[in-house]
Design an enzyme around this catalytic site. Structure first.
Site, PDB file in Angstrom:
ATOM      1  N   LYS A   1       3.062  -4.773  -0.041  1.00  0.00           N
ATOM      2  CA  LYS A   1       3.678  -6.047   0.363  1.00  0.00           C
ATOM      3  C   LYS A   1       5.114  -5.844   0.864  1.00  0.00           C
ATOM      4  O   LYS A   1       5.492  -6.353   1.908  1.00  0.00           O
ATOM      5  CB  LYS A   1       3.695  -7.047  -0.812  1.00  0.00           C
ATOM      6  CG  LYS A   1       2.333  -7.344  -1.402  1.00  0.00           C
ATOM      7  CD  LYS A   1       2.423  -8.314  -2.577  1.00  0.00           C
ATOM      8  CE  LYS A   1       3.229  -7.800  -3.755  1.00  0.00           C
ATOM      9  NZ  LYS A   1       2.656  -6.605  -4.425  1.00  0.00           N
TER      10      LYS A   1
ATOM     11  N   ARG B   1       3.342 -15.757  -8.378  1.00  0.00           N
ATOM     12  CA  ARG B   1       2.510 -14.807  -9.104  1.00  0.00           C
ATOM     13  C   ARG B   1       1.697 -15.478 -10.204  1.00  0.00           C
ATOM     14  O   ARG B   1       0.965 -14.788 -10.920  1.00  0.00           O
ATOM     15  CB  ARG B   1       3.428 -13.781  -9.767  1.00  0.00           C
ATOM     16  CG  ARG B   1       3.350 -12.371  -9.186  1.00  0.00           C
ATOM     17  CD  ARG B   1       4.346 -11.552  -9.963  1.00  0.00           C
ATOM     18  NE  ARG B   1       4.193 -10.137  -9.841  1.00  0.00           N
ATOM     19  CZ  ARG B   1       4.880  -9.378  -8.985  1.00  0.00           C
ATOM     20  NH1 ARG B   1       5.677  -9.928  -8.109  1.00  0.00           N
ATOM     21  NH2 ARG B   1       4.746  -8.064  -9.025  1.00  0.00           N
TER      22      ARG B   1
ATOM     23  N   ARG C   1       6.000   6.262  -5.226  1.00  0.00           N
ATOM     24  CA  ARG C   1       6.962   5.392  -4.521  1.00  0.00           C
ATOM     25  C   ARG C   1       8.413   5.790  -4.803  1.00  0.00           C
ATOM     26  O   ARG C   1       8.785   6.054  -5.940  1.00  0.00           O
ATOM     27  CB  ARG C   1       6.743   3.940  -4.972  1.00  0.00           C
ATOM     28  CG  ARG C   1       7.836   2.986  -4.521  1.00  0.00           C
ATOM     29  CD  ARG C   1       7.426   1.544  -4.533  1.00  0.00           C
ATOM     30  NE  ARG C   1       7.013   1.026  -5.817  1.00  0.00           N
ATOM     31  CZ  ARG C   1       6.466  -0.200  -5.976  1.00  0.00           C
ATOM     32  NH1 ARG C   1       6.270  -0.989  -4.933  1.00  0.00           N
ATOM     33  NH2 ARG C   1       6.112  -0.600  -7.170  1.00  0.00           N
TER      34      ARG C   1
ATOM     35  N   ARG D   1      11.710   3.503  -9.574  1.00  0.00           N
ATOM     36  CA  ARG D   1      11.778   2.385 -10.517  1.00  0.00           C
ATOM     37  C   ARG D   1      11.313   2.800 -11.909  1.00  0.00           C
ATOM     38  O   ARG D   1      10.356   3.546 -12.055  1.00  0.00           O
ATOM     39  CB  ARG D   1      10.906   1.226 -10.001  1.00  0.00           C
ATOM     40  CG  ARG D   1      11.575   0.458  -8.888  1.00  0.00           C
ATOM     41  CD  ARG D   1      10.639  -0.471  -8.172  1.00  0.00           C
ATOM     42  NE  ARG D   1       9.778  -1.251  -9.051  1.00  0.00           N
ATOM     43  CZ  ARG D   1       8.881  -2.122  -8.613  1.00  0.00           C
ATOM     44  NH1 ARG D   1       8.730  -2.326  -7.307  1.00  0.00           N
ATOM     45  NH2 ARG D   1       8.132  -2.789  -9.456  1.00  0.00           N
TER      46      ARG D   1
ATOM     47  N   ARG E   1       0.547  -3.765 -15.365  1.00  0.00           N
ATOM     48  CA  ARG E   1       0.870  -4.619 -14.220  1.00  0.00           C
ATOM     49  C   ARG E   1      -0.402  -5.039 -13.486  1.00  0.00           C
ATOM     50  O   ARG E   1      -0.496  -6.171 -13.001  1.00  0.00           O
ATOM     51  CB  ARG E   1       1.850  -3.885 -13.294  1.00  0.00           C
ATOM     52  CG  ARG E   1       3.243  -3.816 -13.922  1.00  0.00           C
ATOM     53  CD  ARG E   1       4.108  -2.722 -13.363  1.00  0.00           C
ATOM     54  NE  ARG E   1       4.308  -2.837 -11.935  1.00  0.00           N
ATOM     55  CZ  ARG E   1       4.796  -1.864 -11.177  1.00  0.00           C
ATOM     56  NH1 ARG E   1       5.121  -0.696 -11.716  1.00  0.00           N
ATOM     57  NH2 ARG E   1       4.963  -2.054  -9.900  1.00  0.00           N
TER      58      ARG E   1
HETATM   59  P1  ADP Z   1       4.381  -3.588  -3.150  1.00  0.00           P
HETATM   60  O1  ADP Z   1       5.596  -4.216  -2.528  1.00  0.00           O
HETATM   61  O2  ADP Z   1       3.125  -4.362  -2.851  1.00  0.00           O
HETATM   62  O3  ADP Z   1       4.551  -3.340  -4.613  1.00  0.00           O
HETATM   63  P2  ADP Z   1       5.135  -1.230  -1.580  1.00  0.00           P
HETATM   64  O4  ADP Z   1       5.279  -1.793  -0.214  1.00  0.00           O
HETATM   65  O5  ADP Z   1       6.354  -0.885  -2.320  1.00  0.00           O
HETATM   66  O6  ADP Z   1       4.180  -2.177  -2.469  1.00  0.00           O
HETATM   67  O7  ADP Z   1       4.199   0.073  -1.451  1.00  0.00           O
HETATM   68  C1  ADP Z   1       3.935   0.912  -2.583  1.00  0.00           C
HETATM   69  C2  ADP Z   1       4.013   2.386  -2.164  1.00  0.00           C
HETATM   70  O8  ADP Z   1       2.896   2.703  -1.322  1.00  0.00           O
HETATM   71  C3  ADP Z   1       5.255   2.742  -1.355  1.00  0.00           C
HETATM   72  O9  ADP Z   1       5.669   4.048  -1.757  1.00  0.00           O
HETATM   73  C4  ADP Z   1       4.798   2.732   0.098  1.00  0.00           C
HETATM   74  O10 ADP Z   1       5.507   3.682   0.871  1.00  0.00           O
HETATM   75  C5  ADP Z   1       3.336   3.107  -0.018  1.00  0.00           C
HETATM   76  N1  ADP Z   1       2.474   2.368   0.918  1.00  0.00           N
HETATM   77  C6  ADP Z   1       2.594   1.089   1.330  1.00  0.00           C
HETATM   78  N2  ADP Z   1       1.587   0.749   2.172  1.00  0.00           N
HETATM   79  C7  ADP Z   1       0.786   1.832   2.271  1.00  0.00           C
HETATM   80  C8  ADP Z   1      -0.436   2.127   3.005  1.00  0.00           C
HETATM   81  N3  ADP Z   1      -1.012   1.203   3.780  1.00  0.00           N
HETATM   82  N4  ADP Z   1      -0.966   3.347   2.865  1.00  0.00           N
HETATM   83  C9  ADP Z   1      -0.368   4.288   2.066  1.00  0.00           C
HETATM   84  N5  ADP Z   1       0.769   4.084   1.370  1.00  0.00           N
HETATM   85  C10 ADP Z   1       1.346   2.879   1.467  1.00  0.00           C
HETATM   86  P1  ADP Z   2       5.264  -4.771  -7.651  1.00  0.00           P
HETATM   87  O1  ADP Z   2       4.891  -5.401  -6.356  1.00  0.00           O
HETATM   88  O2  ADP Z   2       5.274  -3.285  -7.589  1.00  0.00           O
HETATM   89  O3  ADP Z   2       4.531  -5.307  -8.832  1.00  0.00           O
HETATM   90  P2  ADP Z   2       7.742  -6.347  -7.895  1.00  0.00           P
HETATM   91  O4  ADP Z   2       8.992  -5.723  -7.425  1.00  0.00           O
HETATM   92  O5  ADP Z   2       7.179  -7.462  -7.104  1.00  0.00           O
HETATM   93  O6  ADP Z   2       6.754  -5.117  -8.007  1.00  0.00           O
HETATM   94  O7  ADP Z   2       7.895  -6.848  -9.388  1.00  0.00           O
HETATM   95  C1  ADP Z   2       8.396  -5.999 -10.396  1.00  0.00           C
HETATM   96  C2  ADP Z   2       8.386  -6.745 -11.729  1.00  0.00           C
HETATM   97  O8  ADP Z   2       9.280  -7.872 -11.647  1.00  0.00           O
HETATM   98  C3  ADP Z   2       7.047  -7.343 -12.134  1.00  0.00           C
HETATM   99  O9  ADP Z   2       6.218  -6.421 -12.821  1.00  0.00           O
HETATM  100  C4  ADP Z   2       7.496  -8.494 -13.040  1.00  0.00           C
HETATM  101  O10 ADP Z   2       7.900  -8.035 -14.311  1.00  0.00           O
HETATM  102  C5  ADP Z   2       8.746  -8.998 -12.327  1.00  0.00           C
HETATM  103  N1  ADP Z   2       8.445 -10.050 -11.337  1.00  0.00           N
HETATM  104  C6  ADP Z   2       8.635  -9.991  -9.983  1.00  0.00           C
HETATM  105  N2  ADP Z   2       8.268 -11.134  -9.385  1.00  0.00           N
HETATM  106  C7  ADP Z   2       7.824 -11.957 -10.374  1.00  0.00           C
HETATM  107  C8  ADP Z   2       7.290 -13.266 -10.409  1.00  0.00           C
HETATM  108  N3  ADP Z   2       7.116 -13.984  -9.285  1.00  0.00           N
HETATM  109  N4  ADP Z   2       6.926 -13.782 -11.619  1.00  0.00           N
HETATM  110  C9  ADP Z   2       7.093 -13.080 -12.753  1.00  0.00           C
HETATM  111  N5  ADP Z   2       7.580 -11.833 -12.796  1.00  0.00           N
HETATM  112  C10 ADP Z   2       7.950 -11.259 -11.620  1.00  0.00           C
END
Ligand code: ADP
Ligand code: ADP
Ligand code: ZN
Length: 219
Positions: A13, A88, A127, A161, A172
């Site tokens: 995302k 979420r 990541r 992270r 998660r």
């Molecule tokens: P999110 O915001 O949904 O938690 P991220 O955008 O941070 O996810 O992506 C998670 C990890 O996977 C990052 O290290 C990113 O570089 C990698 N990634 C994102 N999209 C893809 C994809 N389509 N294929 C392979 N790796 C990806």
């Molecule tokens: P990812 O896409 O890898 O799960 P985020 O950066 O979106 O990571 O979120 C990291 C953490 O921050 C989540 O596991 C949660 O603890 C908290 N968080 C983020 N957004 C929300 C939300 N909308 N509601 C509740 N907790 C959240």
């Protein structure tokens, strides 16, 4: 234009939101980034959120709804936004509806970036992020062009992270299935839910997202 990116942790995302914001002049609103900034600053919200985030659980609806309510009132949000990581829970989706309704804003598309659980541990444990500009990378799927140097800003320091470890990932994912996936029908009923295959390479996912965004703008 007002978009929501939905999907599991590590589904891509944030990566996609950053690309879309540049191409369409939108602002990315990531509650995860906002909460991490609060933790880093040691604010009251940060103190409350830190342990919850490290445990892989969701921060309270009250806190994140308050953060988003403040954020969408800031002037840069007027140009349109991409919500990444919010809503979420069903309660957050309902609160968002109220906030946007008061401002006469409609969500153009809520797009699920679909990735199976089996691919998520590798996505998350690989990541890392540029400490200077926040650009996202992956050990295997998105390495900087020159090892150790950020493509975007030339920075040489990177961060990982605290919650991006194999044990917390499962928690998660559990939270995603129990609390976040139930909001997909909420957007389906509104007729704005779209799905993209998030297992494709990054640029292919971007292409599909742009097709959706452009279809929404025209249609
Ligand atoms: P999110 O915001 O949904 O938690 P991220 O955008 O941070 O996810 O992506 C998670 C990890 O996977 C990052 O290290 C990113 O570089 C990698 N990634 C994102 N999209 C893809 C994809 N389509 N294929 C392979 N790796 C990806
Ligand atoms: P990812 O896409 O890898 O799960 P985020 O950066 O979106 O990571 O979120 C990291 C953490 O921050 C989540 O596991 C949660 O603890 C908290 N968080 C983020 N957004 C929300 C939300 N909308 N509601 C509740 N907790 C959240
Ligand atoms: Zn950088």
């Amino acid at each position: 234009m007002h978009l929501i990116l939905l999907g599991p942790p590590g589904g891509g995302k944030g990566t996609q939101a950053k690309k879309l914001q540049d191409d369409y002049g939108l602002v990315q609103l990531s509650t995860g980034d906002m909460l991490r900034a609060a933790v880093a600053s040691g604010s009251e919200i940060g103190l409350k959120a830190k342990a919850v985030m490290e445990a892989g659980k969701l921060v309270s609806d009250e806190i994140v709804i308050g953060i988003i309510d403040d954020r969408i009132q800031q002037p840069d949000a007027n140009k349109g936004f991409i919500l990444d990581g919010f809503p979420r829970t069903v309660a957050q989706a309902e609160a968002l509806d109220r906030m946007l309704g008061e401002r006469g804003i409609k969500i153009d598309a809520a797009i699920e970036v679909r990735v199976p659980d089996s691919m998520i541990v590798e996505r998350i444990t690989g990541r890392f992020t540029c400490a200077q500009c926040g650009a996202g990378y992956h050990d295997k799927f998105q390495r900087p062009k020159i090892d150790g140097k950020c493509d975007a800003c030339g920075g040489t320091e990177f961060t990982r992270r605290a919650d991006d470890n194999a044990e917390t990932v499962q928690k998660r994912l559990d939270a995603y299935h129990a609390q976040t996936a139930p909001i997909l029908p909420f957007y389906e009923k509104k007729g704005v839910l779209k799905v993209v295959d998030g297992t494709l390479p990054i640029d292919d996912v971007t292409k599909r997202l742009k097709q959706i965004v452009e279809g929404v703008t025209v249609g």
